[in-house]
Each structure stands twice: as structure tokens, then as C-alpha cells.
Motif scaffolding. Structure first.
Motif, PDB file in Angstrom:
ATOM      1  N   SER A 190      -3.426  -0.504 -11.944  1.00 34.98           N
ATOM      2  CA  SER A 190      -3.858  -0.285 -10.563  1.00 34.98           C
ATOM      3  C   SER A 190      -4.001  -1.601  -9.815  1.00 34.98           C
ATOM      4  O   SER A 190      -3.591  -1.720  -8.668  1.00 34.98           O
ATOM      5  CB  SER A 190      -5.207   0.433 -10.541  1.00 34.98           C
ATOM      6  OG  SER A 190      -5.031   1.761 -10.868  1.00 34.98           O
ATOM      7  N   PHE A 191      -4.574  -2.598 -10.494  1.00 32.27           N
ATOM      8  CA  PHE A 191      -4.675  -3.923  -9.858  1.00 32.27           C
ATOM      9  C   PHE A 191      -3.281  -4.459  -9.543  1.00 32.27           C
ATOM     10  O   PHE A 191      -3.022  -4.948  -8.443  1.00 32.27           O
ATOM     11  CB  PHE A 191      -5.416  -4.908 -10.770  1.00 32.27           C
ATOM     12  CG  PHE A 191      -6.882  -4.609 -10.906  1.00 32.27           C
ATOM     13  CD1 PHE A 191      -7.603  -4.117  -9.834  1.00 32.27           C
ATOM     14  CD2 PHE A 191      -7.543  -4.817 -12.099  1.00 32.27           C
ATOM     15  CE1 PHE A 191      -8.961  -3.843  -9.940  1.00 32.27           C
ATOM     16  CE2 PHE A 191      -8.903  -4.551 -12.230  1.00 32.27           C
ATOM     17  CZ  PHE A 191      -9.605  -4.061 -11.144  1.00 32.27           C
ATOM     18  N   GLN A 220      -0.526  -2.790  -9.043  1.00 36.42           N
ATOM     19  CA  GLN A 220       0.090  -2.068  -7.936  1.00 36.42           C
ATOM     20  C   GLN A 220      -0.551  -2.441  -6.599  1.00 36.42           C
ATOM     21  O   GLN A 220       0.153  -2.543  -5.598  1.00 36.42           O
ATOM     22  CB  GLN A 220      -0.027  -0.560  -8.155  1.00 36.42           C
ATOM     23  CG  GLN A 220       0.799  -0.030  -9.319  1.00 36.42           C
ATOM     24  CD  GLN A 220       2.284  -0.185  -9.097  1.00 36.42           C
ATOM     25  OE1 GLN A 220       2.748  -0.219  -7.973  1.00 36.42           O
ATOM     26  NE2 GLN A 220       3.030  -0.303 -10.173  1.00 36.42           N
ATOM     27  N   SER A 221      -1.871  -2.662  -6.596  1.00 36.75           N
ATOM     28  CA  SER A 221      -2.475  -3.026  -5.301  1.00 36.75           C
ATOM     29  C   SER A 221      -1.953  -4.369  -4.833  1.00 36.75           C
ATOM     30  O   SER A 221      -1.770  -4.574  -3.643  1.00 36.75           O
ATOM     31  CB  SER A 221      -4.011  -3.029  -5.341  1.00 36.75           C
ATOM     32  OG  SER A 221      -4.504  -2.637  -6.545  1.00 36.75           O
ATOM     33  N   LEU A 224       1.605  -3.701  -3.445  1.00 37.03           N
ATOM     34  CA  LEU A 224       1.701  -2.901  -2.218  1.00 37.03           C
ATOM     35  C   LEU A 224       1.693  -3.772  -0.976  1.00 37.03           C
ATOM     36  O   LEU A 224       2.274  -3.429   0.034  1.00 37.03           O
ATOM     37  CB  LEU A 224       0.529  -1.928  -2.147  1.00 37.03           C
ATOM     38  CG  LEU A 224       0.714  -0.651  -2.928  1.00 37.03           C
ATOM     39  CD1 LEU A 224      -0.561   0.154  -2.909  1.00 37.03           C
ATOM     40  CD2 LEU A 224       1.849   0.163  -2.342  1.00 37.03           C
ATOM     41  N   THR A 225       0.985  -4.910  -1.069  1.00 42.57           N
ATOM     42  CA  THR A 225       0.870  -5.747   0.113  1.00 42.57           C
ATOM     43  C   THR A 225       2.014  -6.748   0.212  1.00 42.57           C
ATOM     44  O   THR A 225       2.065  -7.519   1.146  1.00 42.57           O
ATOM     45  CB  THR A 225      -0.453  -6.529   0.063  1.00 42.57           C
ATOM     46  OG1 THR A 225      -0.493  -7.220  -1.193  1.00 42.57           O
ATOM     47  CG2 THR A 225      -1.633  -5.602   0.153  1.00 42.57           C
ATOM     48  N   ASP A 228       6.103  -7.189  -0.436  1.00 38.02           N
ATOM     49  CA  ASP A 228       7.438  -6.750  -0.831  1.00 38.02           C
ATOM     50  C   ASP A 228       8.217  -7.811  -1.585  1.00 38.02           C
ATOM     51  O   ASP A 228       9.020  -7.507  -2.466  1.00 38.02           O
ATOM     52  CB  ASP A 228       8.240  -6.330   0.409  1.00 38.02           C
ATOM     53  CG  ASP A 228       7.839  -4.947   0.894  1.00 38.02           C
ATOM     54  OD1 ASP A 228       6.981  -4.344   0.234  1.00 38.02           O
ATOM     55  OD2 ASP A 228       8.381  -4.485   1.904  1.00 38.02           O
ATOM     56  N   LEU A 285       7.273  -7.586  -5.125  1.00 42.98           N
ATOM     57  CA  LEU A 285       7.822  -6.349  -5.691  1.00 42.98           C
ATOM     58  C   LEU A 285       9.290  -6.543  -6.043  1.00 42.98           C
ATOM     59  O   LEU A 285       9.773  -6.081  -7.083  1.00 42.98           O
ATOM     60  CB  LEU A 285       7.658  -5.193  -4.704  1.00 42.98           C
ATOM     61  CG  LEU A 285       8.315  -3.862  -5.096  1.00 42.98           C
ATOM     62  CD1 LEU A 285       7.684  -3.290  -6.353  1.00 42.98           C
ATOM     63  CD2 LEU A 285       8.220  -2.849  -3.960  1.00 42.98           C
ATOM     64  N   ASN A 286       9.982  -7.272  -5.175  1.00 43.85           N
ATOM     65  CA  ASN A 286      11.409  -7.481  -5.387  1.00 43.85           C
ATOM     66  C   ASN A 286      11.676  -8.226  -6.693  1.00 43.85           C
ATOM     67  O   ASN A 286      12.626  -7.920  -7.410  1.00 43.85           O
ATOM     68  CB  ASN A 286      11.971  -8.263  -4.195  1.00 43.85           C
ATOM     69  CG  ASN A 286      13.476  -8.070  -4.081  1.00 43.85           C
ATOM     70  OD1 ASN A 286      14.032  -7.209  -4.760  1.00 43.85           O
ATOM     71  ND2 ASN A 286      14.109  -8.867  -3.254  1.00 43.85           N
ATOM     72  N   ARG A 345      10.163  -5.855  -9.872  1.00 44.74           N
ATOM     73  CA  ARG A 345      10.854  -4.632 -10.301  1.00 44.74           C
ATOM     74  C   ARG A 345      11.957  -4.959 -11.299  1.00 44.74           C
ATOM     75  O   ARG A 345      12.334  -4.108 -12.100  1.00 44.74           O
ATOM     76  CB  ARG A 345      11.396  -3.860  -9.099  1.00 44.74           C
ATOM     77  CG  ARG A 345      12.435  -4.589  -8.288  1.00 44.74           C
ATOM     78  CD  ARG A 345      12.890  -3.735  -7.099  1.00 44.74           C
ATOM     79  NE  ARG A 345      13.788  -4.513  -6.243  1.00 44.74           N
ATOM     80  CZ  ARG A 345      14.712  -3.973  -5.462  1.00 44.74           C
ATOM     81  NH1 ARG A 345      14.864  -2.679  -5.420  1.00 44.74           N
ATOM     82  NH2 ARG A 345      15.467  -4.727  -4.714  1.00 44.74           N
ATOM     83  N   PHE A 346      12.494  -6.177 -11.272  1.00 45.25           N
ATOM     84  CA  PHE A 346      13.504  -6.531 -12.266  1.00 45.25           C
ATOM     85  C   PHE A 346      12.867  -6.961 -13.578  1.00 45.25           C
ATOM     86  O   PHE A 346      13.395  -6.706 -14.647  1.00 45.25           O
ATOM     87  CB  PHE A 346      14.420  -7.632 -11.723  1.00 45.25           C
ATOM     88  CG  PHE A 346      15.333  -7.128 -10.645  1.00 45.25           C
ATOM     89  CD1 PHE A 346      16.464  -6.400 -10.970  1.00 45.25           C
ATOM     90  CD2 PHE A 346      15.038  -7.336  -9.316  1.00 45.25           C
ATOM     91  CE1 PHE A 346      17.298  -5.894  -9.982  1.00 45.25           C
ATOM     92  CE2 PHE A 346      15.867  -6.840  -8.315  1.00 45.25           C
ATOM     93  CZ  PHE A 346      16.991  -6.111  -8.648  1.00 45.25           C
TER      94      PHE A 346
END
Lengths: 343, 351
Positions: free
Chosen positions: A171-172, A174-175, A178-179, A181, A184-185, A188-189
Motif C-alpha cells: 500500500s505504501f 502504491q501510494s 500514484l502521485t 507517473d 511508475l514508468n 512497472r518494468f
């Protein structure tokens, strides 16, 4: 002397010996395949040449020594580690659903990698120590909670503490994502899991941890056999419970933590491989752990090699291939055996 | 049996009517009632909180039919459906988890081992990434993905009957394949779509309207009594298939009923709010540790699940001014430490 009657007679000792030898041979074959197959297919002769008498001008030499050899070595190391850790984890939690990530290893590693990404650490080699530290801290916390519970680190408290800690950490993670991108980019790899693009220095960094982890795992095997009978029986047989749990958890953390740090979470491997290995060896952990480790190496290398071929010239990440190929195999195996199965 | 008092389990009351007998634990009833009061309190506070604050007294008055026109609009049309979805999703997931854990005899089992959440995720992520981002498309795709995956798991696990252990292992295998599909979509997606998919994957009840609340409420009205009706079967199933059979349970139908109910509950929840998996996993274990007993209690699980998700939704709205966290994240941040604390504190023996 206590004789144990097993539901299915255990394969006799010499057959298990052959299984072990067969798996070693399979690792060797998988290594050769991994070295030869890819965007450019190389013959065994070319591989041999590149390894023994490197010719700096030949493209095969560069491909083998710079790309495929480090990748293959890492595949063998991570496969051994995850296969061995999976067998240990399922033994210690006495739960067929337990994977090495259950101690919070992949959630802890992921959390620290995201922090590393956000603080501008840009390279895969840079993530290693963050991931390892995350795995270590998370699993220490899980073990601490489980050991603090009344009755000590039993299978159920270990598993539940791991689940809760993993959920909290992801959860930490993901939080944070979320802020952001950009993170995340990158993440995700990383989170898919892969053994490509890591230099030989990565293998060198994690190899000592995996070696120590494998030794601890083998040392832990007899105790795990006793613990499999239940803690009360194990205690009555003279087994000291807490030291055995500590050695086991240390081995799992070293193995799965190092593998996750180097490759990202390819945790699924540690879940299925022990089930496959148990078919070959029966429930005796002295055989199960080494066979599971070897089978892990075979499976990881084959999945990685397949990933280079299916989408040529692009590559499919090892973690995805592993799930797409390993899972149907696993399902077929589970279906083949009728009736209830126990660990 | 000459005397039922001899057989009475410790800490339980026995109710019997004709051939039917049930035991009730006063402790469970007390926890359920306290939970219910807390649920109502959280719901009232949550409805009152927002950019236009309404006092708790006015909220209750409006819910009971009074209130001004503005209050009616805000409470009944805007805020109530969202709270309802949170409550119903929590209850559905918790009961689904309690059913699955008892059926599989495994505290790590959740509807996810039946493929529900991952199937739903694949359906939703595929729709988000491949383009059809219509409002109705994503929940429907999630529902379809959940049901298809669960059916595949059940059929693959079928071999002259379904064994709980085999079902769980097959579910894990199928789940991994589906999960690989999700990862693949996330990798090949544009980063904008990947970010949108990540938000859905975290679970959220923001923007829930009556259109989501109504079908969910309908599903629960049917499914929750079904779940409670399986309680006797569950009582027997927890001892193993052979014992259950010898206790007179018609095993195949009983298993099918339990699994179908669990899948339908989880699928309804995931279609409405996205995968908030943690509720199904953790709430039954919390309920079990609070109430005692040998298996997760269904009704207390439902109440605590509703409380957890509604409470998490309130925290998600209050925590950061100006922006909302996905409720799935807050659920884990609230629920996980509580389970950890319970594990350390409880003196129940879990071997």
C-alpha cells in the motif's frame, strides 16, 4: 526408532539419487540453450570458442561474454535461490500456498526500489542494495511479529504476519506510485522480473548471499523434516524449534532477498517449483531442497530463453513467460494426481 | 442424545427448534452489535463530511425522511450511494473470504485463489488499455473476467468432484497466468493508460452512484442469506471432506454452493469497487481472533468488513486535503497493523 508410514511410498534412495543427477544434467542443457539461443543463434562450437579462446573481433565472443554469459549465470543463481527458498518456505509454513515472497520479501524490496527510483537512483545495479535492504527489514519485521506472538513463530502466525506486512508495504508503494507517473514508468518494468540487462557484477554481488543461503537451507533440512510432523512431535523428538525456525527464515531471506534484488520479484517460481520437485523426491526435505533448487534453475533458464524467441526480435520478460508457461504445467501436474495431497 | 447441555461447547448458547440446532456465542453477538453501532456511526459521520458539512443530527433526520431540499440532494443522491457501496463491498468481500478460508481450510485463501480478483483485473485492465473506456465498460469487463476465470478454475479443478486443496492450487496457477496478462497489458500500455489502470487496480469507491449501489445491494440481499445458510455445511467441511461426508453433507452440492456464493459475492464487490483484495483475506482472520471458535464467523465478518471499508473510505477522504487516496490502499494501511497487533496479543493457540 520411529517408522513413518507415508501415504505414498517414498521413492527409494537410489532413484532419488538419479533424480538429482538428472536435474543437474538438465541445468547443464538449459545453460547451453540459454547461451546459444537468442536474436542470433550460436552453435555449441562457437560458444566453446568464445569461452575458451576469446577472439575480440568475433561478434560471437562479445555476445557470449558480454550478454548471454552474465545473464545465464544470474539465471542459474536466481533459479537455485528461488527454488530452494520456496521449498523452505512451504516447509516452515506447512502451507502449499506459501511462496518466498510471503515473508514480506518482495513487498519490502519493491517499496525500497520505489524509494530509490524517487531519489534518482537510475540503474539496475543501484537498486540491488535498496531491494536487499527492503527485503531484509520487511522479513525481520514479519519474523519479529510472528515470534512475538504467544506460542512463537508457528506456521499460521508466520503466514498471517507475512500477509499483513506485505499488504501494508505494497500500500505504501502504491501510494508513492500514484502521485508519480515517472516512477511508475520505471517501476512497472522492474516489478515484472527479468534477468536480462544485468551485468556480471550483479551476479558477483548476490552470489555470496545465495551460496550462504543454500548452505543454511541444506543444514535446516533435517530439522524441517521433524517440524513437518507438528511442533509438539518435533519437540518430543528432541528438535529445538526456535533455532530451527531462525536458520530457516535466515536462509529464505538470503536466497529470496538476493534473487529479488537482482531480478525483481519472480516469486512465482518459488511457489510452483517445490510442488514439481515434491513429485520427484517425496516429502523428505534433505532431497526436496536441492532438487527444488536445481529445478528452479532449469525452469528459470528455459522461461528466459523462451522469452527471447516468442516475440522475436522483441523480448518477453522472464516473469511473464514463467507464469504463462509454468502455470499451465503446474495445473496439469496438480490435476494428474487424484485425491488429497499433503505436504 | 439425552442431554444437550453435556455437549454444549464452552462459551456458546444452544438454540434448538425441532431437528435444527444452532449454537450462538454471546461474545460473537456482542462484537457483532458493537461493530454494527460503529458502522452506523462511521456512515453518519462520513455522509456528513465533505465540502458542504452536514451535522450528524441533520444526516440522521434526512435519512429518516426529513431535512431540507439541499440536504436531501447531498445526502441521498450524492453521498449515500458511495457509503452504501463501501459498506456492501466490505461485507461482501469479508463473507466471501470467510467462506473461502473455511472451504479451503487455509487462512491464506481468499476469493483471489478462486481467480476472482485477478480475472476481474484482467478484464478491466484490458478494457482500459485497449481503449473502450466507457463508464459501463470497465465494471462489466471486471465482472465478466471474474466469472470466466472462476469458472475456469472450478472446471480445471474438477476431477470426479472438487477437492479443496486441488481447487486452491489450480486457482493459484490460473491466477498467475491471468496476472501475467495484467502485467503484459501494463507494460505495453501508454503510461497514461497504465496510470489509469493502476488507479483502478488499487480499488476505489469514489464517484459511486446509485447505478453501482443498487445492483450490489440486490446481489447481497440474495447472496448473504445463502452464505449464512451454508453455515452448517461449513461447520462440517472444516473437518475435512471425509468427515463432512460421514456427517451427512452431500459434498459436491455443498462445495458448489459454497464456492458459487463466495465467487458471486467477490465478483459483485470487485465489479463495483475494483480489487480490494485485502479485506477478504484479513477481516475473517480478525473476526476469528476476536470471537474465538474454529472457523471465521460469517455475520461478524460481514459487519467488520463493512466497518473496515467504510472507515477506510472516510480516512481516504479526510487524510490528504484536496485529494483522495484509493480506498484499497487505506484498507490495508488500517487493517494490516491491526491484524499484526492481534497476532502479537492474542493468546489463542494456532497450531
Amino acid at each position: 526408532m520411529v517408522t513413518l508410514r507415508l501415504a505414498r511410498p517414498a521413492p527409494v534412495a537410489h532413484r532419488r539419487g538419479w533424480t538429482l543427477i538428472g536435474l543437474m544434467a538438465a541445468v547443464a542443457v538449459a545453460v547451453v540453450l540459454s547461451l546459444s539461443i537468442g536474436a542470433q543463434t550460436l552453435s555449441p562450437a562457437e560458444i566453446w570458442h568464445a569461452l575458451t579462446a576469446p577472439d575480440p573481433s568475433a561478434p560471437a565472443t562479445a555476445i557470449i561474454r558480454e550478454l548471454r554469459l552474465p545473464r545465464t549465470i544470474l539465471g542459474v543463481l536466481a533459479g537455485l535461490a528461488l527454488g530452494g527458498a520456496g521449498a523452505l518456505m512451504q516447509g516452515h509454513t506447512r502451507n502449499p500456498l506459501a511462496d518466498p515472497g510471503l515473508l514480506g520479501i518482495s513487498a519490502g524490496a519493491s517499496f525500497c526500489v520505489v524509494i530509490a527510483i524517487q531519489y534518482g537512483v537510475g540503474s539496475l545495479t543501484g537498486y540491488i542494495w535498496f531491494a536487499f535492504a527492503g527485503a531484509l527489514l520487511a522479513s525481520l519485521a514479519v519474523f519479529g511479529v510472528a515470534a512475538g506472538a504467544r506460542g512463537g513463530p508457528t506456521p499460521v502466525t508466520l503466514a498471517l504476519a507475512g500477509v499483513a506486512m506485505s499488504a501494508l508495504l505494497s500500500s505504501f508503494t502504491q501510494s508513492l506510485l500514484l502521485t508519480d507517473d515517472a516512477s511508475l514508468n520505471v517501476f512497472r518494468f522492474w516489478v515484472v522480473g527479468s534477468i536480462s540487462g544485468r551485468g556480471s557484477d550483479v551476479s558477483a554481488q548476490v552470489a555470496p548471499f545465495i551460496a550462504i543461503g543454500l548452505v543454511l537451507a541444506l543444514v535446516n533440512a533435517p530439522a524441517l523434516n521433524a517440524l513437518g510432523l507438528g511442533e509438539d512431535v518435533a519437540r518430543a523428538l528432541g528438535q529445538r524449534i526456535l533455532p530451527a525456525r531462525i536458520v530457516g527464515v535466515a536462509a529464505i531471506v538470503l536466497l529470496a532477498g538476493a534473487a529479488t534484488a537482482a531480478c525483481g520479484p519472480i516469486i512465482f517460481l518459488g511457489l510452483i517449483v517445490p510442488h514439481l520437485a515434491r513429485r520427484l523426491t517425496g516429502p523428505d526435505h534433505r532431497w526436496l531442497i536441492p532438487c527444488s533448487a536445481l529445478a528452479g534453475a532449469v525452469l528459470l533458464l528455459i522461461a528466459d530463453t523462451l522469452g527471447r524467441v516468442v516475440l522475436r526480435p522483441a523480448e518477453l520478460q522472464t516473469g511473464i513467460v514463467l507464469a504463462a508457461v509454468g502455470a499451465p504445467f503446474f495445473i496439469a501436474l496438480v490435476r494428474r494426481r487424484a485425491g488429497a495431497v499433503t505436504l | 442424545m439425552t442431554s444437550s447441555t453435556q455437549l454444549r461447547p464452552r462459551g456458546r448458547l444452544v438454540l434448538s427448534a425441532g431437528r435444527f440446532t444452532a449454537t450462538i456465542s454471546p461474545r460473537g453477538v456482542a462484537i457483532g452489535l458493537i461493530g454494527l453501532v460503529a458502522v452506523i456511526a462511521v456512515a453518519v459521520v462520513s455522509i456528513g463530511y465533505g465540502s458542504f458539512t452536514i451535522a450528524p443530527g441533520d444526516v440522521v433526520a434526512t435519512l429518516l425522511g426529513g431535512g431540507t431540499t439541499a440536504q436531501k440532494l447531498i445526502v441521498l443522491d450524492l453521498r449515500l450511494p458511495r457509503i452504501l457501496v463501501a459498506l456492501l463491498v466490505g461485507a461482501a468481500l469479508a463473507v466471501s473470504g470467510a467462506l473461502t478460508q473455511t472451504f479451503a481450510r487455509n487462512p491464506l485463501a481468499s476469493p483471489d485463489v478462486l481467480g476472482v480478483n485477478r480475472g476481474a483485473s484482467l478484464g478491466a485492465v484490458a478494457v482500459i488499455v485497449l481503449g473502450g473506456s466507457g463508464a459501463a465498460g470497465v465494471p462489466l469487463a471486471a465482472l465478466g473476467g471474474a466469472l470466466v476465470t472462476a469458472a475456469a478454475v472450478y472446471l480445471l479443478a474438477w476431477r470426479r468432484g472438487v477437492d479443496g486443496y486441488r481447487l486452491v492450487l489450480i486457482g493459484v496457477g490460473v491466477g498467475e497466468i491471468v496476472n501475467a496478462g495484467v502485467s503484459w497489458f501494463l507494460i505495453r500500455a501508454e503510461i497514461v493508460d497504465a496510470a489509469r489502470a493502476t488507479i483502478w487496480l488499487n480499488g476505489s469507491v469514489a464517484g459511486a452512484e446509485w447505478a453501482q449501489a443498487r445492483p450490489l445491494a440486490l446481489a447481497l440481499v440474495v447472496l448473504l442469506p445463502l452464505a449464512v445458510a451454508t453455515a452448517f455445511t461449513l461447520q462440517a467441511l472444516q473437518f475435512g471432506d471425509d468427515v463432512a461426508r460421514s456427517l451427512g453433507v452431500r459434498l459436491r452440492w455443498a462445495q458448489l454452493a459454497v464456492v458459487l456464493t463466495a465467487v458471486a459475492l467477490a465478483a459483485a464487490a470487485v465489479a463495483a469497487a475494483g480489487p480490494i483484495e485485502f479485506v477478504a483475506l484479513v477481516v475473517p482472520q480478525i473476526a476469528l481472533r476476536l470471537c474465538g471458535g474454529s472457523r471465521p464467523p460469517l455475520i461478524v465478518s460481514a459487519v467488520l468488513g463493512a466497518l473496515l471499508v467504510a472507515g477506510a473510505d472516510l480516512v481516504a477522504r479526510v487524510a490528504l486535503p484536496g485529494r483522495e487516496l484509493p480506498v484499497g490502499l487505506v484498507t490495508a494501511i488500517l487493517g494490516a497493523p491491526y491484524l499484526l497487533w492481534l497476532l502479537i496479543r492474542t493468546n489463542r493457540r494456532n497450531t
